[in-house]
Enzyme design. Sequence first.
Site, PDB file in Angstrom:
ATOM      1  N   GLY A  89       0.830  -1.196   0.000  1.00  0.00           N
ATOM      2  CA  GLY A  89       0.000   0.000   0.000  1.00  0.00           C
ATOM      3  C   GLY A  89       0.866   1.248   0.000  1.00  0.00           C
ATOM      4  N   CYS A  90       0.298   2.363  -0.415  1.00  0.00           N
ATOM      5  CA  CYS A  90       1.090   3.589  -0.553  1.00  0.00           C
ATOM      6  C   CYS A  90       1.565   4.117   0.805  1.00  0.00           C
ATOM      7  CB  CYS A  90       0.318   4.647  -1.328  1.00  0.00           C
ATOM      8  SG  CYS A  90      -1.335   5.000  -0.699  1.00  0.00           S
ATOM      9  N   HIS A  91       0.640   4.359   1.745  1.00  0.00           N
ATOM     10  CA  HIS A  91       1.055   4.824   3.067  1.00  0.00           C
ATOM     11  C   HIS A  91       1.973   3.802   3.731  1.00  0.00           C
ATOM     12  CE1 HIS A  91      -1.541   8.339   3.225  1.00  0.00           C
ATOM     13  NE2 HIS A  91      -2.596   7.614   2.934  1.00  0.00           N
TER      14      HIS A  91
ATOM     15  N   THR B 281       4.047   1.789   2.333  1.00  0.00           N
ATOM     16  CA  THR B 281       5.382   1.866   1.739  1.00  0.00           C
ATOM     17  C   THR B 281       6.242   2.889   2.476  1.00  0.00           C
ATOM     18  OG1 THR B 281       4.661   1.147  -0.448  1.00  0.00           O
ATOM     19  CG2 THR B 281       6.651   2.503  -0.352  1.00  0.00           C
TER      20      THR B 281
END
Length: 302
Positions: A115-117, A119
């Site tokens: 996931g972006c957050h 990461t």
Amino acid sequence: MLKPKIYIDGQAGTTGLEIVSRLSTREDLELLLIPEQDRHNDQVRKQYMQQADLVFLCLPDQASIEAAKWIDLDTKVIDASTAHRTDPKWVYGFPELSIEHRQKIAQSKRVANPGCHATGFISIVSPLVQKGVLSSEQIIHCTSLTGYSGGGKKMIDAYENHKTEAMEAPQIYGLDMQHKHLKEMQSVCGLKNAPLFSPIVDDYKRGMLTCIQLPLNAKNLYSVYRDFYTNGLVHVHPFGYPANINANGFSHRDDLEIIVTGNEKQALICALFDNLGKGACGAAIQNMNLMLGIKETKGLQF
């Protein structure tokens, strides 16, 4: 040698569209594009999956779980959803975590894209836990600022075509403290407690800035990161920072920069990257390259 065949299930979503756009110029791959009228036809989708050497799942969680069941066990799969990120049968797709982790991705048939957050958080916290700087029992406070493209098509349309005055200011969300990325943050970093996490969306399209603060010597922490990240698409900025850190500073890039600032008693550690780059599509393509035995950075911007 035949070109690997790539199918993207969910090619019309934000992540799917970005991956299609990036791979459409790759001469070393054959991109299988399902006709618009067949995107929701399960039988046709299955036929495309059967033809592919590697399938990207760019779907909601439950749809990804169902689609994964249709795919032959010998076909490589990268799931961009949250569904399999803490599933022990899937490899977590963050090659910079260790040499062994990169090897597992290259050898795996099932990879869960981060996931972006998550990461940003994992890039900061995992090295400190691995090196014993932070205890696995530590409760970590984290804030993460994202551009509105992280919210998908509806949010992009709202910001670009129906923006209200309230949307011109940063908005904290996930107020129930149960953000869907928390499980992978905790699991991948080996933490016994879930982080205290505040995500924020703001009025810019692309870019992410994830930060934690620690009561530790900043230069010592910088040395840990400098020695930890020696290859891949995560690198470390020289200690300190000349001015303000802009959350969109790495937009349209596929790498991630660790920034350490502070003093002898307190440290601010930030991860600067693109939520659609290293936070989603760039990471997915990096994992695809590894799984197909292609140069890891091929087709990426950094």
